[in-house]
Write a protein that holds these residues in place. Structure first.
Motif, mmCIF file in Angstrom:
data_model
loop_
_atom_site.group_PDB
_atom_site.id
_atom_site.type_symbol
_atom_site.label_atom_id
_atom_site.label_comp_id
_atom_site.label_asym_id
_atom_site.label_seq_id
_atom_site.Cartn_x
_atom_site.Cartn_y
_atom_site.Cartn_z
ATOM 1 N N ASN A 47 0.731 -1.068 -0.002
ATOM 2 C CA ASN A 47 0.049 -0.069 -0.152
ATOM 3 C C ASN A 47 0.779 1.322 -0.140
ATOM 4 N N SER A 48 1.933 1.213 1.025
ATOM 5 C CA SER A 48 2.776 2.526 1.191
ATOM 6 C C SER A 48 3.402 2.803 -0.429
ATOM 7 N N GLU A 49 3.950 1.743 -0.908
ATOM 8 C CA GLU A 49 4.575 1.806 -2.244
ATOM 9 C C GLU A 49 3.729 2.155 -3.511
ATOM 10 N N VAL A 50 2.461 1.665 -3.477
ATOM 11 C CA VAL A 50 1.468 2.234 -4.456
ATOM 12 C C VAL A 50 1.181 3.552 -4.282
ATOM 13 N N VAL A 51 0.801 3.775 -3.062
ATOM 14 C CA VAL A 51 0.309 5.151 -2.889
ATOM 15 C C VAL A 51 1.336 6.263 -3.461
ATOM 16 N N ASP A 52 2.400 6.069 -3.228
ATOM 17 C CA ASP A 52 3.905 6.911 -3.441
ATOM 18 C C ASP A 52 3.861 6.893 -4.940
ATOM 19 N N THR A 53 3.693 6.074 -5.619
ATOM 20 C CA THR A 53 4.013 5.842 -6.924
ATOM 21 C C THR A 53 2.776 6.657 -7.767
ATOM 22 N N ALA A 54 1.475 6.336 -6.879
ATOM 23 C CA ALA A 54 0.189 7.201 -7.787
ATOM 24 C C ALA A 54 0.380 8.784 -7.340
ATOM 25 N N LEU A 55 0.708 8.912 -6.349
ATOM 26 C CA LEU A 55 1.070 10.419 -6.261
ATOM 27 C C LEU A 55 1.857 11.159 -6.989
ATOM 28 N N ALA A 56 3.149 10.387 -7.119
ATOM 29 C CA ALA A 56 3.850 11.088 -8.078
ATOM 30 C C ALA A 56 3.780 11.046 -9.450
ATOM 31 N N ALA A 57 2.946 10.108 -9.902
ATOM 32 C CA ALA A 57 2.303 9.834 -11.381
ATOM 33 C C ALA A 57 1.435 10.998 -11.499
ATOM 34 N N VAL A 58 0.400 11.192 -10.659
ATOM 35 C CA VAL A 58 -0.675 12.013 -10.674
ATOM 36 C C VAL A 58 -0.050 13.702 -10.949
ATOM 37 N N ASP A 59 0.787 13.765 -9.815
ATOM 38 C CA ASP A 59 1.551 15.163 -9.737
ATOM 39 C C ASP A 59 2.430 15.515 -11.022
ATOM 40 N N LYS A 60 3.011 14.687 -11.749
ATOM 41 C CA LYS A 60 3.584 14.819 -13.054
ATOM 42 C C LYS A 60 2.609 14.960 -13.967
ATOM 43 N N ALA A 61 1.532 13.880 -14.051
ATOM 44 C CA ALA A 61 0.456 14.125 -15.250
ATOM 45 C C ALA A 61 -0.116 15.589 -15.178
ATOM 46 N N LEU A 62 -0.431 16.122 -14.008
ATOM 47 C CA LEU A 62 -1.152 17.438 -13.871
ATOM 48 C C LEU A 62 -0.057 18.435 -14.077
ATOM 49 N N THR A 63 1.263 18.201 -14.073
ATOM 50 C CA THR A 63 2.029 19.362 -14.169
ATOM 51 C C THR A 63 2.414 19.416 -15.674
ATOM 52 N N GLN A 64 2.183 18.443 -16.526
ATOM 53 C CA GLN A 64 2.461 18.234 -18.070
ATOM 54 C C GLN A 64 1.385 19.225 -18.645
ATOM 55 N N HIS A 65 0.327 19.452 -17.945
ATOM 56 C CA HIS A 65 -0.922 20.285 -18.585
ATOM 57 C C HIS A 65 -0.779 21.794 -18.110
ATOM 58 N N ALA A 66 0.010 22.011 -16.970
ATOM 59 C CA ALA A 66 0.111 23.237 -16.567
ATOM 60 C C ALA A 66 0.634 24.333 -17.396
ATOM 61 N N ALA A 67 0.014 25.517 -17.495
ATOM 62 C CA ALA A 67 0.136 26.612 -18.220
ATOM 63 C C ALA A 67 -0.259 27.844 -17.618
ATOM 64 N N VAL A 68 0.610 28.874 -17.715
ATOM 65 C CA VAL A 68 0.209 30.037 -17.138
ATOM 66 C C VAL A 68 -1.245 30.641 -17.613
ATOM 67 N N GLY A 69 -2.211 30.970 -16.744
ATOM 68 C CA GLY A 69 -3.321 31.550 -17.223
ATOM 69 C C GLY A 69 -4.271 30.624 -17.952
ATOM 70 N N VAL A 70 -3.817 29.374 -17.851
ATOM 71 C CA VAL A 70 -4.685 28.385 -18.593
ATOM 72 C C VAL A 70 -5.302 27.391 -17.640
ATOM 73 N N PRO A 71 -6.624 27.141 -17.459
ATOM 74 C CA PRO A 71 -7.054 25.900 -16.373
ATOM 75 C C PRO A 71 -6.470 24.456 -16.724
ATOM 76 N N THR A 72 -6.155 23.918 -15.711
ATOM 77 C CA THR A 72 -5.605 22.435 -15.963
ATOM 78 C C THR A 72 -6.767 21.591 -16.551
ATOM 79 N N PRO A 73 -6.732 20.854 -17.489
ATOM 80 C CA PRO A 73 -7.855 20.261 -18.042
ATOM 81 C C PRO A 73 -7.787 18.887 -17.279
ATOM 82 N N ARG A 74 -9.001 18.074 -17.285
ATOM 83 C CA ARG A 74 -9.202 16.983 -16.610
ATOM 84 C C ARG A 74 -8.502 16.036 -17.451
#
Length: 529
Positions: free
Chosen positions: A420-447
């Motif tokens: 559980n600990s390993e999977v949660v760490d993996t998931a949180l890091a992956a989600v952070d990376k995925a959402l960062t890829q969409h990040a752009a100044v002044g543009v809402p992050t898409p789902r």
């Protein structure tokens, strides 16, 4: 079964002080698309047919009579999702039809020999009753459940027949969960209830009644006003709800004196000789035609089920329970010098699935308690009625063995804790990376459906059901398989994303979503940063 009146000694009793609350906790893990028998969808359909259908039916009857504030009903988001899921609804309809066919098969079977429950006449009579019961269930399901469980429960909530308790997505053991995912699961779980029932619960049934110091602040931040713990968490003093630490969040404790009257680790009403035996099957039809008969009686020697005998036992146990509640309210009120609050709490599945006569007993109890001078209300009624004492600091606890966390973090499940600990760490890091890829100044992050599915699979991995089933050795192999399956899904999608293979990650997420598409409104963008 027709109810008998309460004994005159109870009907003539004066009102007792205080308030009684019945709390039912409705939970199963996500079972759709994950096996059928002996563990899997069959578990869902049996519980649905024998517990959820009769429970909502009896609550509608009582509500139609003008009765309200009958009980507090916890429904976990994962159960609510299955009761609304089109695949599960279709599977349930087929299961009910098959139940009717099995009853018909038992009713017309031509056999010779056999004694007890296996006697030909006994099996035929039992088959006729099962055929008729299945027919009524089919009619109820077709009439009321066509659009899922949410409309059924919303009707009861809107009529003030019940108070709804919510909970976090996928039923994780919160004290052992990463704070970011813990906050996300709780907020999303409450939002899920709001979308399904047009009502956001003010109280929750904390998974496994598990508590760790500080959780009350998470609850307060999420808008939760009260939650359940087990009796020993309040040091056995459950006569009043208690605000926790320096918050206004109230903990209600399960009164074990009253609750154990019905069901305990060692005894309870369902073990009475007259009730239907859960473990004895007619193996040609899968039906259960025997009565308990005796604890030491082998299955092959069990007597045939007799409805009239069971009906009499129900009335005896209704009277016993009502008397126990009266005595407990009176003694606790005297002890604390003010009207007391008594909470009896059980798994919903006890009433019908594990204990065939449970729904009949429950309806008669809900009718008998007011007749015997007992005021019945919900947990919210208790808060509003002032059944709240002084603040208290609670210890780490649960309602599992030892009342601590050993079922979920003991040596027997240490591998699942690490997983559980390993999977949660993996998931949180992956989600952070995925959402960062969409990040752009002044543009809402898409789902991001990839990030959504990663969180969905991670939450299914950390469900408290898997270590419970391993620790209790109930389908442990299935539990380990499910935990590792969802862990694999989390890793597979996250690895594709980490390797820069976005299109492949999207395909994987879509493939896993076909089996694990629950919580469609889950949105990874709401994960605390």
């Amino acid at each position: 079964m027709s109810a008998q009146p309460l004994p005159g000694s109870l009907r003539s009793c004066p009102p007792v002080p205080g308030l009684f609350t019945l709390v039912l906790h409705t939970h199963l893990p996500w079972l759709a698309h994950h096996g059928r028998w002996p563990v899997g969808e069959e578990w869902l359909y049996q519980s649905w047919a024998t517990a959820y259908l009769p429970l909502t039916r009896l609550l509608r009857r009582l509500s139609d009579e003008g009765r309200s504030h009958l009980l507090t009903l916890g429904v976990t988001p994962v159960v609510a999702a299955q009761l609304d899921d089109p695949y599960s609804l279709t599977g349930m309809h087929s299961w009910l039809a098959n139940w009717q066919l099995r009853g018909q098969e038992a009713a017309v079977r031509r056999t010779t020999g056999g004694t007890g429950y296996a006697a030909p006449d006994a099996l035929r009579a039992f088959g006729i009753r099962e055929y008729e019961d299945a027919g009524r269930a089919l009619e109820d399901f077709s009439s009321h459940w066509r659009h899922g469980g949410s409309p059924v429960l919303r009707q009861l909530i809107d009529a003030d027949a019940i108070e709804l308790l919510g909970g976090p997505l996928a039923h994780p053991f919160q004290p052992l969960l990463h704070p970011r995912l813990r906050e996300f699961a709780l907020r999303e779980g409450l939002a899920d209830a709001g979308q399904r029932f047009a009502h956001v619960p003010q109280g929750i049934w904390a998974p496994e009644c598990a508590y760790a110091p500080g959780l009350e602040r998470d609850y307060a931040a999420a808008g939760v006003r009260h939650f359940m713990v087990d009796g020993p968490t309040l040091h056995g003093d459950t006569a009043l709800g208690r605000p926790v630490a320096d918050t206004d969040v109230v903990a209600f404790g399960r009164d074990l004196v009253v609750s154990y009257r019905v069901w305990s680790p060692k005894s309870g009403y369902p073990g009475h000789a007259a009730y239907r035996d859960f473990h004895t099957y007619d193996h040609l039809t899968g039906l259960k035609p025997a009565r308990v008969t005796g604890r030491a009686v082998p299955s092959q020697d069990k007597a045939a089920y007799e409805p009239d005998r069971a009906d009499h036992a129900v009335d005896v146990h209704v009277a016993d329970f009502v008397d126990a509640v009266r005595r407990r309210l009176a003694s606790e009120s005297e002890r604390i010098g003010r009207p007391a609050h008594v909470v009896a709490a059980f798994d919903t599945e006890l009433f019908g699935h594990w204990w065939h006569e449970g729904p009949v007993w429950l309806e008669r109890v809900l009718r008998a308690l007011p007749e015997a001078g007992v005021r019945v209300g919900t947990l919210s009624d208790a808060v509003e009625g002032g059944f709240v004492g002084a603040p208290v600091d609670l210890p780490p606890s649960s309602w599992g063995s030892g009342k601590d966390w050993q079922v979920w973090n003991g040596e027997q499940v240490s591998d699942l804790v690490r997983l559980n600990s390993e999977v949660v760490d993996t998931a949180l890091a992956a989600v952070d990376k995925a959402l960062t890829q969409h990040a752009a100044v002044g543009v809402p992050t898409p789902r991001d459906v990839v990030a959504d599915q990663i969180l969905r699979e991670a939450l299914l991995t950390v469900s408290s059901d898997w270590p419970f089933m391993v620790s209790k050795d109930t389908a442990a192999e299935y539990a380990r398989y499910r935990a590792h399956l969802h862990a694999h899904a989390t890793r597979e999608i996250a690895d594709a994303l980490a390797a820069g293979r976005r299109e492949h990650a999207e395909r994987l997420a879509a493939d896993w979503n076909r089996a694990d598409g629950l919580f469609g409104a889950l949105d990874a963008r709401r994960l605390p940063r």
